[in-house]
Design a protein around this motif. Structure first.
Motif, PDB file in Angstrom:
ATOM      1  N   ALA A  65       0.690  -1.312   0.107  1.00 13.73           N
ATOM      2  CA  ALA A  65      -0.051  -0.034   0.028  1.00 13.73           C
ATOM      3  C   ALA A  65       0.898   1.244   0.035  1.00 13.73           C
ATOM      4  N   ILE A  66       2.016   1.073   0.784  1.00 11.91           N
ATOM      5  CA  ILE A  66       2.763   2.448   0.597  1.00 11.91           C
ATOM      6  C   ILE A  66       3.566   2.532  -0.537  1.00 11.91           C
ATOM      7  N   ALA A  67       3.849   1.562  -1.161  1.00  9.63           N
ATOM      8  CA  ALA A  67       4.648   1.433  -2.327  1.00  9.63           C
ATOM      9  C   ALA A  67       3.590   2.061  -3.421  1.00  9.63           C
ATOM     10  N   ALA A  75      -3.672   7.016  -6.846  1.00  9.52           N
ATOM     11  CA  ALA A  75      -3.783   8.364  -5.915  1.00  9.52           C
ATOM     12  C   ALA A  75      -5.220   8.863  -6.452  1.00  9.52           C
ATOM     13  N   LEU A  76      -5.921   9.419  -5.184  1.00  9.90           N
ATOM     14  CA  LEU A  76      -7.057  10.084  -5.572  1.00  9.90           C
ATOM     15  C   LEU A  76      -6.882  11.727  -4.888  1.00  9.90           C
ATOM     16  N   SER A  77      -7.504  12.506  -6.001  1.00  9.77           N
ATOM     17  CA  SER A  77      -7.362  13.838  -5.930  1.00  9.77           C
ATOM     18  C   SER A  77      -8.627  14.430  -4.736  1.00  9.77           C
ATOM     19  N   PRO A  79      -9.296  16.614  -1.125  1.00 14.43           N
ATOM     20  CA  PRO A  79      -8.644  17.556  -0.081  1.00 14.43           C
ATOM     21  C   PRO A  79      -8.171  16.776   1.008  1.00 14.43           C
ATOM     22  N   ALA A  80      -7.081  17.469   1.823  1.00  8.96           N
ATOM     23  CA  ALA A  80      -6.427  16.865   3.042  1.00  8.96           C
ATOM     24  C   ALA A  80      -7.542  16.422   4.034  1.00  8.96           C
ATOM     25  N   HIS A  81      -8.462  17.297   4.451  1.00 11.98           N
ATOM     26  CA  HIS A  81      -9.432  16.974   5.583  1.00 11.98           C
ATOM     27  C   HIS A  81     -10.167  15.668   5.284  1.00 11.98           C
ATOM     28  N   TRP A  82     -10.114  15.218   3.902  1.00 14.90           N
ATOM     29  CA  TRP A  82     -10.814  13.872   3.854  1.00 14.90           C
ATOM     30  C   TRP A  82      -9.732  12.623   4.319  1.00 14.90           C
ATOM     31  N   GLN A  83      -8.557  12.996   4.409  1.00 19.87           N
ATOM     32  CA  GLN A  83      -7.413  12.125   4.819  1.00 19.87           C
ATOM     33  C   GLN A  83      -7.517  12.045   6.162  1.00 19.87           C
ATOM     34  N   LEU A 144      -5.366   3.616   7.521  1.00 20.98           N
ATOM     35  CA  LEU A 144      -4.268   4.017   6.829  1.00 20.98           C
ATOM     36  C   LEU A 144      -4.623   4.302   5.320  1.00 20.98           C
ATOM     37  N   GLY A 145      -5.412   3.173   4.524  1.00 14.70           N
ATOM     38  CA  GLY A 145      -5.598   3.261   3.283  1.00 14.70           C
ATOM     39  C   GLY A 145      -6.388   4.544   3.134  1.00 14.70           C
ATOM     40  N   VAL A 146      -7.402   5.033   3.959  1.00 13.38           N
ATOM     41  CA  VAL A 146      -7.946   6.489   3.761  1.00 13.38           C
ATOM     42  C   VAL A 146      -6.981   7.552   4.021  1.00 13.38           C
ATOM     43  N   ALA A 147      -6.149   7.355   4.835  1.00 11.69           N
ATOM     44  CA  ALA A 147      -5.001   8.660   4.932  1.00 11.69           C
ATOM     45  C   ALA A 147      -4.061   8.558   3.945  1.00 11.69           C
ATOM     46  N   LEU A 148      -3.999   7.549   3.142  1.00 11.30           N
ATOM     47  CA  LEU A 148      -3.046   7.480   1.975  1.00 11.30           C
ATOM     48  C   LEU A 148      -3.843   8.166   0.691  1.00 11.30           C
ATOM     49  N   ALA A 149      -5.152   8.496   0.723  1.00 12.42           N
ATOM     50  CA  ALA A 149      -6.002   8.846  -0.321  1.00 12.42           C
ATOM     51  C   ALA A 149      -5.748   8.126  -1.510  1.00 12.42           C
ATOM     52  N   ASN A 150      -5.539   6.834  -1.520  1.00 12.89           N
ATOM     53  CA  ASN A 150      -5.085   5.925  -2.586  1.00 12.89           C
ATOM     54  C   ASN A 150      -6.050   4.509  -2.711  1.00 12.89           C
ATOM     55  N   TRP A 151      -6.830   4.692  -3.725  1.00  8.50           N
ATOM     56  CA  TRP A 151      -7.926   3.441  -3.728  1.00  8.50           C
ATOM     57  C   TRP A 151      -7.324   2.186  -3.892  1.00  8.50           C
ATOM     58  N   VAL A 152      -6.018   2.091  -4.444  1.00  6.17           N
ATOM     59  CA  VAL A 152      -5.469   0.699  -4.550  1.00  6.17           C
ATOM     60  C   VAL A 152      -4.954   0.432  -2.935  1.00  6.17           C
TER      61      VAL A 152
END
Length: 198
Positions: A65-67, A75-77, A79-83, A144-152
């Motif tokens: 996930a981090i990779a 990556a999802l575009s 706002p930071a407040h969603w993370q 962690l997945g939500v904080a990364l703002a990345n669907w993969v």
């Protein structure tokens, strides 16, 4: 200037992800320190390699996930407040997991084992879910997945980790049902993985 605003926005988006990765790293270090001496050898070991399966999932899934986050894949575009709520989920998950470990006290072990003087614990978070440690761990990964703002990353952490958790739970359930006749009644009223749902 427009450039400084853009840089500030980029940093704002990266901050929750960086905090999430750091929080996972701290959690992992503490877990390793706690789990290493917590392997039980006093009773019957019925682990069925579930410790290896779960540990592998807990290391490989976040690493993947981090990779993908660092590579920008998925990556999802947003706002930071969603993370930031992802970090809250991580903290809640860690608190639930460690609360479960604390409630078990000396009956906690890294491997699945039934100690000679073992007794069934149904207090604390065990009133709401039969395996709070695994629910808390899963919630932390989803956060962690939500904080990364990345669907993969979210898919890997919130979905692909579930089979390892369920296998571990199945091994523990078999051991607990064999050791405690009253476990069936407890299991009939308390969900095994997600409180009130599953």
């Amino acid at each position: 200037s427009r450039a400084s605003v853009g840089a500030a926005g980029l940093l704002g988006g990266l901050a929750p992800a960086a905090v999430g990765i750091g929080l996972y790293a701290v959690w992992l270090a503490v877990e390793m320190a706690v789990l290493r001496p917590a392997r039980d050898r006093s009773g019957g070991d019925v682990d069925r390699h579930s410790l290896l399966v779960l540990a592998s999932s807990n290391l490989l899934a976040p690493a993947c996930a981090i990779a993908v986050h660092l590579l920008g894949v998925g990556a999802l575009s947003v706002p930071a407040h969603w993370q930031w709520p992802g970090l809250v989920l991580m903290l809640v998950g860690i608190a639930i997991r460690w609360s479960g470990i604390h409630t078990l006290r000396r009956f906690f072990s890294a491997n699945v084992a039934v100690q000679r003087d073992h007794r069934l614990i149904v207090a604390g978070p065990y009133r709401w879910v039969r395996h709070p440690g695994y629910f808390g761990g899963w919630l932390m990964f989803a956060g962690l997945g939500v904080a990364l703002a990345n669907w993969v990353a979210l898919l890997v952490l919130a979905v692909l980790t579930v089979p390892a958790f369920l296998y571990r739970i199945a091994v523990e359930e078999r051991a607990l049902r064999g050791a405690f006749p009253e476990y069936a009644a407890y299991a009939s009223t308390v969900r095994k993985f997600i409180p009130f749902l599953w």
